[in-house]
Design a protein around this motif. Structure first.
Motif, PDB file in Angstrom:
ATOM      1  N   GLY A 239       0.808  -1.216   0.000  1.00 33.45           N
ATOM      2  CA  GLY A 239       0.000   0.000   0.000  1.00 33.45           C
ATOM      3  C   GLY A 239       0.840   1.264   0.000  1.00 33.45           C
ATOM      4  O   GLY A 239       0.365   2.333  -0.401  1.00 33.45           O
TER       5      GLY A 239
ATOM      6  N   LYS B 283     -10.144  -8.055  -1.620  1.00 34.75           N
ATOM      7  CA  LYS B 283     -10.102  -6.595  -1.695  1.00 34.75           C
ATOM      8  C   LYS B 283      -8.749  -6.111  -2.208  1.00 34.75           C
ATOM      9  O   LYS B 283      -8.675  -5.232  -3.078  1.00 34.75           O
ATOM     10  CB  LYS B 283     -10.399  -5.958  -0.340  1.00 34.75           C
ATOM     11  N   ALA B 284      -7.666  -6.688  -1.666  1.00 35.39           N
ATOM     12  CA  ALA B 284      -6.337  -6.265  -2.093  1.00 35.39           C
ATOM     13  C   ALA B 284      -6.120  -6.546  -3.572  1.00 35.39           C
ATOM     14  O   ALA B 284      -5.595  -5.703  -4.312  1.00 35.39           O
ATOM     15  CB  ALA B 284      -5.269  -6.980  -1.264  1.00 35.39           C
TER      16      ALA B 284
ATOM     17  N   LEU C 173      -8.367  -6.790  -5.989  1.00 35.40           N
ATOM     18  CA  LEU C 173      -9.161  -5.850  -6.788  1.00 35.40           C
ATOM     19  C   LEU C 173      -8.557  -4.448  -6.738  1.00 35.40           C
ATOM     20  O   LEU C 173      -8.535  -3.734  -7.747  1.00 35.40           O
ATOM     21  CB  LEU C 173     -10.607  -5.834  -6.289  1.00 35.40           C
ATOM     22  N   ASP C 174      -8.066  -4.056  -5.561  1.00 36.62           N
ATOM     23  CA  ASP C 174      -7.432  -2.735  -5.435  1.00 36.62           C
ATOM     24  C   ASP C 174      -6.190  -2.647  -6.321  1.00 36.62           C
ATOM     25  O   ASP C 174      -5.983  -1.642  -7.007  1.00 36.62           O
ATOM     26  CB  ASP C 174      -7.057  -2.460  -3.979  1.00 36.62           C
ATOM     27  N   TYR C 175      -5.346  -3.678  -6.302  1.00 43.08           N
ATOM     28  CA  TYR C 175      -4.135  -3.664  -7.123  1.00 43.08           C
ATOM     29  C   TYR C 175      -4.493  -3.562  -8.598  1.00 43.08           C
ATOM     30  O   TYR C 175      -3.878  -2.805  -9.354  1.00 43.08           O
ATOM     31  CB  TYR C 175      -3.299  -4.930  -6.891  1.00 43.08           C
TER      32      TYR C 175
ATOM     33  N   ASN D  92      -7.189  -2.243  -9.948  1.00 49.35           N
ATOM     34  CA  ASN D  92      -7.696  -0.906 -10.260  1.00 49.35           C
ATOM     35  C   ASN D  92      -6.580   0.129 -10.318  1.00 49.35           C
ATOM     36  O   ASN D  92      -6.603   1.036 -11.149  1.00 49.35           O
ATOM     37  CB  ASN D  92      -8.747  -0.500  -9.223  1.00 49.35           C
ATOM     38  N   ILE D  93      -5.588  -0.005  -9.439  1.00 52.54           N
ATOM     39  CA  ILE D  93      -4.468   0.933  -9.437  1.00 52.54           C
ATOM     40  C   ILE D  93      -3.585   0.727 -10.664  1.00 52.54           C
ATOM     41  O   ILE D  93      -3.238   1.681 -11.365  1.00 52.54           O
ATOM     42  CB  ILE D  93      -3.644   0.785  -8.140  1.00 52.54           C
TER      43      ILE D  93
END
Length: 274
Positions: free
Chosen positions: A166, A191-192, A194-196, A198-199
């Protein structure tokens, strides 16, 4: 990798297609040149020799586990290097896929989230030696060993960022003009993951490839994969059980999802019935 339920494996195996069912030229090339059999060459032999050295190590290292990346001693303050090498590294078959993809698609700007002891990074770097690999690792002791591995292999095209993902992902991406290939193998939580995605998506283009490791690791990882493959930016996706692969070039074929398996594991599947 934790044991996957037989029902998930059987469902995948039943649906998976071999090269004889690959009607698309792109898929045929992928199955032939990426998933096809390959003898050990000098590059592969050298990296596997490093893996063997790690497996035989008697040393332990301090360990910090930020995510759900391993089932081996995740609550311990230290781990044996041999245990990490046996249980947490990408296996030879998967690493060979990474190597073959680098050779075939020649991505220049590569991002890896989850360095561990540096074996998969080495395969990425040796697969296409003109690529620059940016890799992120949360555990400083693992990162130090990875650097030793690359030094032994005389690899100098890998840039390593150490710290919680993060805190390191956005700064790492800010130094990259684009991401041609990304290997997400750092935090096996929905969640992690999906977050990665999207980033990283902010830096991809239509020729980019994103690989998601351990898509059958857990129900939540499989849920994450199910969401990713349906993302509107994804042109088509490939599930090879050990990992999922996302492609973004909509000109190659209409949006589809494929489950693929090497022919040797399903030798009767010659395109007539599966």
């Amino acid at each position: 990798m934790p044991k996957v339920s037989y029902s998930k494996w059987i469902k995948y195996y039943w649906n998976a297609k071999t090269i004889f069912s690959a009607h698309s030229p792109f898929l045929y090339e992928f199955m032939n040149q990426v998933m096809g059999e390959q003898k050990l060459n000098e590059d592969l032999s050298k990296v596997e020799a490093q893996r063997k050295t790690l497996i035989q190590s008697k040393k332990s290292i301090p360990f910090i586990e930020y995510g759900a990346g391993s089932s081996v001693g995740s609550n311990d303050s230290s781990r044996k290097i041999s245990d990490v090498a046996r249980n947490s590294l990408s296996g030879y078959w998967q690493c060979r896929l990474l190597y073959n993809m680098m050779k075939l698609y020649r991505p220049v700007h590569v991002l890896e989230i989850g360095t561990s002891l540096g074996i998969s990074s080495a395969y990425l770097a040796l697969g296409y030696k003109n690529a620059t690999i940016t890799t992120l690792e949360g555990n400083p002791a693992s990162a130090a060993i990875a650097r030793e591995v690359w030094q032994e292999l005389e690899i100098d095209t890998i840039e390593l960022k150490v710290g919680e993902f993060g805190q390191t992902l956005l700064p790492a991406l800010s130094t990259m003009n684009r991401v041609d290939l990304a290997f997400l193998d750092g935090n096996h939580r929905k969640k992690a993951t999906l977050d990665y995605f999207n980033i990283v998506q902010e830096k991809i283009h239509h020729k980019s490839i994103i690989l998601v490791d351990d898509i059958y690791w857990s129900d939540e990882m499989h849920d994450a994969w199910s969401i990713l493959k349906e993302d509107e930016s994804v042109a088509f996706s490939i599930d090879i059980f050990r990992m999922g692969i996302l492609f973004f070039d909509h000109s190659i074929m209409p949006k589809q999802h494929f489950q693929l398996i090497p022919y040797k594991y399903k030798p009767w599947s010659i395109g007539l019935f599966a």
